[in-house]
Write an enzyme that holds these catalytic residues in place. Structure first.
Site, mmCIF file in Angstrom:
data_model
loop_
_atom_site.group_PDB
_atom_site.id
_atom_site.type_symbol
_atom_site.label_atom_id
_atom_site.label_comp_id
_atom_site.label_asym_id
_atom_site.label_seq_id
_atom_site.Cartn_x
_atom_site.Cartn_y
_atom_site.Cartn_z
ATOM 1 C CD GLU A 61 -1.779 -2.353 1.553
ATOM 2 O OE1 GLU A 61 -0.626 -2.598 1.942
ATOM 3 O OE2 GLU A 61 -2.669 -3.226 1.501
ATOM 4 C CG HIS A 130 -10.925 -5.888 7.348
ATOM 5 N ND1 HIS A 130 -10.042 -6.383 8.288
ATOM 6 C CD2 HIS A 130 -10.446 -6.284 6.152
ATOM 7 C CE1 HIS A 130 -9.082 -7.063 7.673
ATOM 8 N NE2 HIS A 130 -9.303 -7.014 6.372
#
Lengths: 324, 338
Positions: A61, A130
């Protein structure tokens, strides 16, 4: 008569149309190409636009977002997907120190025309890593723009606007909305920083954005049954937010509740409440109230998650409290 | 001495014509004289903030940047003065920026750690160790996708070898066969610590893990750097990423004012023995260049710097309203598209 689309398909349509309109637009992210993205928001785009413009990246990322900044500085308009908003923590240098500041610290020599798309929010029992709503972090950074479309139509139009905007934009989608159905208008004005009056009312204003819009609508229905007319302003853009639209509604109703799914403390609602207090104090007949998540990480279990997410009950109670 | 842990690959550095060597020498002299001036200005309080000088490392900047073409781009580091000066950023705009003046190349907003000239493909110096690596990777991706024919260079120091960004970017660049060169200026020091105490691998082995060809050169021999850089840049242009590791020496501390108490006195005393400028001058004299010509070159560079410095001192301080206008791109209306 256009066929109703799901929210996630409106995202894909916006990406497709933006790529067709501008050869500089490209997609990057983990599993965005052949797999079509974890939520299928990029399904079909690899076939339509090829592997150079729809590029699967490694699970890296930090560097893939940094690479998007470098690509933007070299003539591309990258749209990066971060699979869950929680994972932007890994890419904060690229977003906060590189993308947000390049224009300013290089004396206006360049812009960074990139988009970072990412889903936030609960409702899927995805657990503490999440589900977070971190949009206030980005709204706090000069140089970034933040948008959070709540409707299918906005999923299309606001993403197109974000891609066309010259500066870095964080586009936050609520993953609980991906299955929502609705219509898009490919010719709708693509504006930055404009709120939408979702429901007109005279007694109190509910300022909201993202999936909490639906809790606000349910609250407004219940209040209406008791003769209380709540006005709903869907902010859409969090940075810049539409002060004019919010202040106009405050001047009309004199009572305000700000509702969002993110943690209430130090959140988007805190900024808006403070601005109303300083700039529209004379229009207020009651303190500005906030409805947000409690100050704890979001939990996995259904009962814990349900207790965490702001719902119509809490919005109804807050509105009534401003009227008391 | 930390950087002697690795040995440079031998290169027959004799194929560069004398006029090219003179140009490289001039670039190095400009960097040296500029940074020596900056060191003095900093000590005198004329430069705010931090500055990180590359004195002793001039051969890397001159050799690598000199190997780039006009379409190429690079991202540099907090120790990046040499790279942007070698690229030809205007000296007065450079001095104005470092001194925080309105007419600086970045309007006085970036300072020493953020000098950029996008018109020259300079994607900026960076205050975050290793952060230029992803920027250059993305720039290389844009060159490839847009078929510009350009190569992107990522300058990084050996301190950045411990950053995950290097590992991630080597992987991406290798997977996608990007036109990119990773240039490590290995001076043996990771800020205040010997890199031998910070990084368990070596760059050649790290490159090998990703299948990225690696070359190591004597980074204080400008001709060796120039030859190697020309080769790796051209190889990367069509053939995927390359690593060029330049073994060099950092004369000053991590930043100006750093007393370097962590460093052995013998190491510091020995640094001029490996001075890239002295070695370049000796090579030029051996090639038949007159000593007076080299002296004239020094005088001419000094005159340019004096002029740039005076222009910077005379320049206005930055205006806050102008700065506000560049937080976001000014647009007549924020309505995008139709």
């Amino acid at each position: 008569m256009p066929k109703p689309l799901r929210y996630v398909n409106a995202v894909a349509q916006a990406l497709n149309d933006a790529m067709a309109a501008d050869p500089a637009v490209m997609l990057m992210g983990e599993d965005v190409a052949a797999a079509g993205g974890p939520f299928k928001a990029t399904r079909g785009l690899l076939d339509a636009h090829g592997p150079e413009r729809v590029r699967d990246t490694p699970i890296s990322e930090a560097s893939l977002v940094g690479a998007a900044v470098g690509a933007a500085l070299t003539g591309m308009k990258p749209v990066v997907e971060i699979m869950f908003m929680d994972f932007v923590t890994l890419a904060m240098d690229a977003v906060v120190n590189q993308a947000a500041k390049a224009r300013f610290m290089f004396g206006g020599q360049c812009s960074v025309p990139m988009v970072l798309r990412t889903p936030h929010g609960g409702g899927l029992n995805a657990g503490p890593q999440h589900s977070q709503c971190l949009e206030a972090w980005f709204a706090h950074i000069p140089g970034l723009r933040v948008v959070c479309p709540a409707t299918v139509a906005d999923a299309y139009s606001l993403l197109r606007a974000a891609i066309e905007a010259p500066d870095p934009v964080v586009v936050v989608e609520n993953k609980a909305l991906y299955a929502l159905q609705g219509d898009i208008d490919v010719n709708a004005p693509r504006e930055v920083g404009k709120a939408r009056l979702d429901r007109a009312g005279r007694d109190a204003t509910i300022v909201t954005y993202g999936a909490t819009l639906y809790a606000a609508r349910a609250a407004a229905d219940r209040l209406a049954a008791e003769g209380i007319e709540a006005e709903i302003v869907d902010l859409r853009w969090i940075q810049p937010w539409d002060e004019e639209a919010v202040f106009a509604s405050v001047a009309k109703t004199h009572r305000v509740v700000i509702a969002h799914e993110a943690v209430q403390a130090f959140g988007v609602g805190a900024e808006i409440a403070a601005r109303i207090a300083s700039d529209a104090f004379d229009d207020l007949d009651a303190p500005v109230l906030r409805v947000g998540a409690p100050f704890m990480p979001i939990a996995f279990a259904k009962t814990l998650e349900a207790a965490y997410l702001p719902d119509a009950d809490r919005i109804v109670a807050a509105v009534k409290s401003t009227l008391a | 001495m930390p950087s002697s842990a690795a040995q440079a690959d031998p290169i027959p550095a004799n194929s560069i014509p004398t006029d090219r060597r003179l140009a490289l020498h001039r670039t190095m002299q400009t960097i040296r004289a500029t940074e020596t001036t900056l060191s003095r200005l900093f000590a005198d309080g004329e430069i705010p903030g931090f500055i990180h000088l590359s004195v002793g490392q001039e051969a890397v900047a001159a050799g690598v940047v000199g190997a780039l073409g006009p379409r190429d781009s690079f991202a540099t580091t907090h120790r990046g003065h040499g790279h942007v000066l070698a690229r030809g950023v205007k000296l007065d705009l450079f001095f104005k920026e470092i001194m925080g003046r309105a007419g600086g190349i970045c309007g006085g907003r970036g300072g020493s750690m953020h000098v950029a000239d996008l018109s020259l493909g300079v994607l900026g110096a960076n205050g975050i160790v290793g952060a230029g690596l992803p920027l250059a990777t993305g720039s290389a991706l844009a060159h490839q996708t847009r078929r510009t024919g350009g190569v992107a260079v990522a300058f990084f120091g050996d301190g950045a070898m411990a950053e995950g960004a290097l590992h991630e970017c080597l992987n991406m660049a290798a997977l996608w066969k990007l036109p990119m060169v990773f240039v490590c200026e290995n001076n043996g020091w990771s800020e205040f610590s010997p890199t031998s105490t910070q990084f368990a691998a070596t760059l050649d082995k790290l490159g090998a893990a990703f299948g990225v060809p690696h070359r190591r050169v004597d980074g204080n021999d400008v001709a060796a750097v120039a030859e190697a850089a020309t080769e790796v840049v051209e190889a990367a242009r069509g053939g995927g990423p390359r690593i060029l590791e330049c073994l060099t020496t950092r004369w000053h501390g991590h930043f100006e004012g750093d007393p370097q108490r962590y460093r052995n006195a013998d190491e510091i005393a020995g640094l001029p023995q490996n001075d890239p400028l002295r070695r370049s001058a000796e090579a030029l004299l051996a090639a038949g260049v007159e000593e007076s010509a080299l002296a004239a070159l020094v005088d001419s560079v000094d005159a340019e710097i004096r002029e740039a410095l005076e222009a910077a001192r005379a320049d206005a301080l930055p205006d806050v309203d102008a700065a506000f206008r560049d937080v976001y791109t000014p647009t007549a209306t924020l309505t995008a598209g139709a």
